[in-house]
Enzyme design. Sequence first.
Site, PDB file in Angstrom:
ATOM      1  N   HIS A 209      16.116  -2.741  -6.170  1.00  0.00           N
ATOM      2  CA  HIS A 209      16.019  -1.676  -7.173  1.00  0.00           C
ATOM      3  C   HIS A 209      14.558  -1.440  -7.561  1.00  0.00           C
ATOM      4  O   HIS A 209      14.110  -0.298  -7.683  1.00  0.00           O
ATOM      5  CB  HIS A 209      16.831  -2.039  -8.415  1.00  0.00           C
ATOM      6  CG  HIS A 209      18.297  -2.192  -8.158  1.00  0.00           C
ATOM      7  ND1 HIS A 209      19.138  -1.128  -7.925  1.00  0.00           N
ATOM      8  CD2 HIS A 209      19.075  -3.306  -8.081  1.00  0.00           C
ATOM      9  CE1 HIS A 209      20.371  -1.574  -7.727  1.00  0.00           C
ATOM     10  NE2 HIS A 209      20.351  -2.888  -7.820  1.00  0.00           N
TER      11      HIS A 209
ATOM     12  N   ARG B  57       8.172   3.395   0.309  1.00  0.00           N
ATOM     13  CA  ARG B  57       6.903   3.127  -0.367  1.00  0.00           C
ATOM     14  C   ARG B  57       5.725   3.743   0.391  1.00  0.00           C
ATOM     15  O   ARG B  57       5.829   4.142   1.543  1.00  0.00           O
ATOM     16  CB  ARG B  57       6.719   1.611  -0.536  1.00  0.00           C
ATOM     17  CG  ARG B  57       7.783   0.971  -1.392  1.00  0.00           C
ATOM     18  CD  ARG B  57       7.489  -0.500  -1.620  1.00  0.00           C
ATOM     19  NE  ARG B  57       7.352  -1.255  -0.383  1.00  0.00           N
ATOM     20  CZ  ARG B  57       8.383  -1.677   0.358  1.00  0.00           C
ATOM     21  NH1 ARG B  57       9.628  -1.386   0.011  1.00  0.00           N
ATOM     22  NH2 ARG B  57       8.164  -2.369   1.465  1.00  0.00           N
TER      23      ARG B  57
ATOM     24  N   GLU C 199      13.660   1.816   6.031  1.00  0.00           N
ATOM     25  CA  GLU C 199      12.331   1.492   6.547  1.00  0.00           C
ATOM     26  C   GLU C 199      12.396   1.194   8.039  1.00  0.00           C
ATOM     27  O   GLU C 199      11.546   1.652   8.815  1.00  0.00           O
ATOM     28  CB  GLU C 199      11.765   0.295   5.782  1.00  0.00           C
ATOM     29  CG  GLU C 199      11.631   0.522   4.291  1.00  0.00           C
ATOM     30  CD  GLU C 199      11.344  -0.745   3.501  1.00  0.00           C
ATOM     31  OE1 GLU C 199      11.302  -0.674   2.257  1.00  0.00           O
ATOM     32  OE2 GLU C 199      11.172  -1.817   4.126  1.00  0.00           O
TER      33      GLU C 199
END
Length: 344
Positions: A17, A155, A259
Amino acid sequence: MKLFIRVDASTQIGTGHVMRCLALAQAWQDAGGQVVFVMATEAPDLKTRLNAEGMEVIHLPIQIGSAEDAKETAKLARQFNANWVVVDGYNFGAKYQEIIKESDLKLLFIDDYGHAEYYYADVVLNQDIYAHENLYMQREPYTKLLLGINYALLRREFSQYQREQKTHPLIVKKLLVTLGGSDLNNLTLKVINALKLLELSNLEVLVVVGGSNPHYEKLQVASQHLQFPIYFHRNVQNMPNLMAWSDIAISASGSTIWELAFMGLPSLILILADNQASNAKKLGEMRLIYNLGEGKDIAPIVIANALKKLMLATKERTEMARLCQNLVDGQGSRRVLNQILHSM
């Protein structure tokens, strides 16, 4: 602009999270804004990372998801003059959202399977492949839905990574093992035991151990007598480089799968929690991953046999990688940010 993020991490909760909220926080920073994280749990390694990213972390020792939690979060957000509040976690429900909205704050609610009875948030984000509007029929007329992999939060190290079309060797020599930030049931140890069953000598293994993983020493001891080198990496911040190095991966079915897909890395997937099952099942059916099922139920020999099979299937690995890279483009965080900014 200030973004206020209410999220938690621990050995029990995991770190997923926080890490996907970090992706959104980085996008907010890149747009010139400031970010404040509020956590009810102690997570020193994550706090260190967030601070290093230029983000403030406030510890709020309170019952997670309670009405008091919502009121204190709203109070802090107003004190910081926050433009938006982001809430991510399965302990936050309808009442929590309602309290935030009654405080005259904009709210983004990150969700995975429609666990709240009702949705008061301005925006609900579900980045999973199975996300659909029927999960959120009970919502306010103004609530906007962001559903699907186009909104996968990756990210900055991924979104800015110049990925290339991955080449897939006939002989797999490099394996990445990454089973979440905490790996409460120590499935990494099960994978290491599976590797001991492989009759291979020309393999290198990288094991990513999350900052909330309590089993690090046990893993080092268990790997001492492997017939090939194994390296451990803790608190990793260069995952794209590790994935680019690897020929194949064994991973949990959390956010890491997006990812892996972005990087085009063929993967064997273990389900670590109930909320991960739907993604793993759907991606397995689409032949984007090799779904091994519930990690706690699977025997090391099954993992070893599946790994050997995929290692030998060059054509299958190449097709998996192609399909995965077509699925995830790494721009999800930017898309979510744009939706927020357009709602201000």
